[in-house]
Design a protein around this motif. Sequence first.
Motif, PDB file in Angstrom:
ATOM      1  N   THR A 215       0.887  -1.154   0.127  1.00 28.92           N
ATOM      2  CA  THR A 215       0.034  -0.001   0.073  1.00 28.92           C
ATOM      3  C   THR A 215       1.010   1.219   0.016  1.00 28.92           C
ATOM      4  OG1 THR A 215      -0.274   0.038   2.336  1.00 28.92           O
ATOM      5  CG2 THR A 215      -1.912  -1.241   1.262  1.00 28.92           C
ATOM      6  N   LEU A 229      -2.946   0.464  -3.861  1.00 27.93           N
ATOM      7  CA  LEU A 229      -2.910  -0.955  -3.288  1.00 27.93           C
ATOM      8  C   LEU A 229      -2.696  -2.140  -4.458  1.00 27.93           C
ATOM      9  CD1 LEU A 229      -3.603  -3.084  -1.053  1.00 27.93           C
ATOM     10  CD2 LEU A 229      -5.918  -3.068  -1.904  1.00 27.93           C
ATOM     11  N   ALA A 245      -5.751  -2.238   5.360  1.00 26.96           N
ATOM     12  CA  ALA A 245      -5.191  -1.197   4.379  1.00 26.96           C
ATOM     13  C   ALA A 245      -6.039  -0.143   4.136  1.00 26.96           C
ATOM     14  CB  ALA A 245      -4.886  -2.114   3.147  1.00 26.96           C
TER      15      ALA A 245
END
Length: 495
Positions: A215, A229, A245
């Motif tokens: 990320t 991502l 995330a």
Amino acid sequence: MKNIKALLLLTLISLAATSCFKDEDDIIVSENEKTEEINDFVWKAMNSWYNWQAEVPDLDDSKDDNNESYTAYLNEYSTPENLFNSLIYQTDVIDRFSWFIEDYIEQEKAFQGITTSFGLRFEGVRINTDDDVIIYVRHVADDSPASAANIKRGDIINAINGTVLTATNYNSAISGLYQDQVTLSFVSESDGMLTAIEDKTITATVVSENPVYFTKVFSDIDGKKVGYLLYNGFRSSYNDELNDAFGFFKNENISELVLDLRLNGGGSVETSAYLASMIYANAETGRFAELVFNSKQQGENDYYNFTNTLNVYNSNSEKTGTEAINRLSTINQLYVLTSGNTASASEMIINGLSPYIPVKLIGTTTYGKNVGSITLYDSPDSDFLSRNSANSTHLNALQPIVFKIFNKNGESDYADGFEPNVTEINEYDYWNNTLPFGDENEAILKAALDNIRGISGRSTTTKQSNNSTRLETPYTNNKFENEMYINADFLSNTK
């Protein structure tokens, strides 16, 4: 007592010696009976659940009406896998996706990213008109034999086990990457010339790969905060890591999201619904996807909706809790980086979000898989859904296609894949300049960031000549790579 035992032992040896042929016949009969029993499971499970059951003549309901002819039919197949393969639909639509499982315990591990491998993903490229071939490293899993050998994304290999790669020998030489051990020859490139660097020998081990790989937030892309991502598989045992995330993105207050699914062949449908929920909170609890089963299982037709909570699972697929989903309320469109490996549950994200927000695709056409599967066990009392009551004499199971998936508008027309709608760009054209994931100048990511900046057209990142040609890889040992599956608890008779 010792004499009695000795006499008994001699008697047993004598009986074994005089009746050895009969014993072998008994073993053969036993094996035949076992095969017939498993064949019966294969046919009945496929008859009940297979998506194309009505189109396969040998799956007609009348097939087992006469016990004698049905038994003779089952005995035509020496292995359950042969019977299974004979039942695959191959007329108007070719079923590329159903498969027979030799060991469902190992398969369940693979569904959670636990495999015996080198931890290496690669692409084969013919680099010129002289049929010279290389493979470049697309990805290296953390804590894998490849990472331990300091192999990195972008490394170039021109020989496997001492065989220099050509267009002629590629298919045979590449099989070395699916053995227990392999020696790879690494080279550098300059002006089209390859120069040897070193050889590395690696041995496959058990690798447990976290699909939530990378990320990053770009703080100023034309004044916008852009989240990135790299997500490599819809594995339910990592739902909480995926949620973390998006907690990071939420705290960073991003206004654009680039979702890199180039290596993501799919996985859990439930996890796909969770990811969609994380991306677009304004969908609230609307419909994400509809699953439609065959005519015998119409009672199982059901929906996945956007949701505010997710299930947390361990590596054994056992539910251990729930979490509130970190849902982004700042995203009004989605950028998805795609390749021919972007499949099934990844394509479900594209199809399911498209009715709600613009989904901008950059890369190459996706795989094309709008159908999904479930694991069927030899447990007829549960309509083949229960692992816990499966026949304990074998570990065979089935992973057949059992449903087709639609978005809220009833759309499912992507069997040929989704084409890029912003920029078409081939990663393999940059085989000699493959930058790390998340690098702002990495070719495919740069094309997305340029679009956010308002710059149109192909990436300006340096690439090799247009003579490069991608080579199909003829082997795979991980069927999970192109899978979309549901858990049995989605179905009504297991709830």
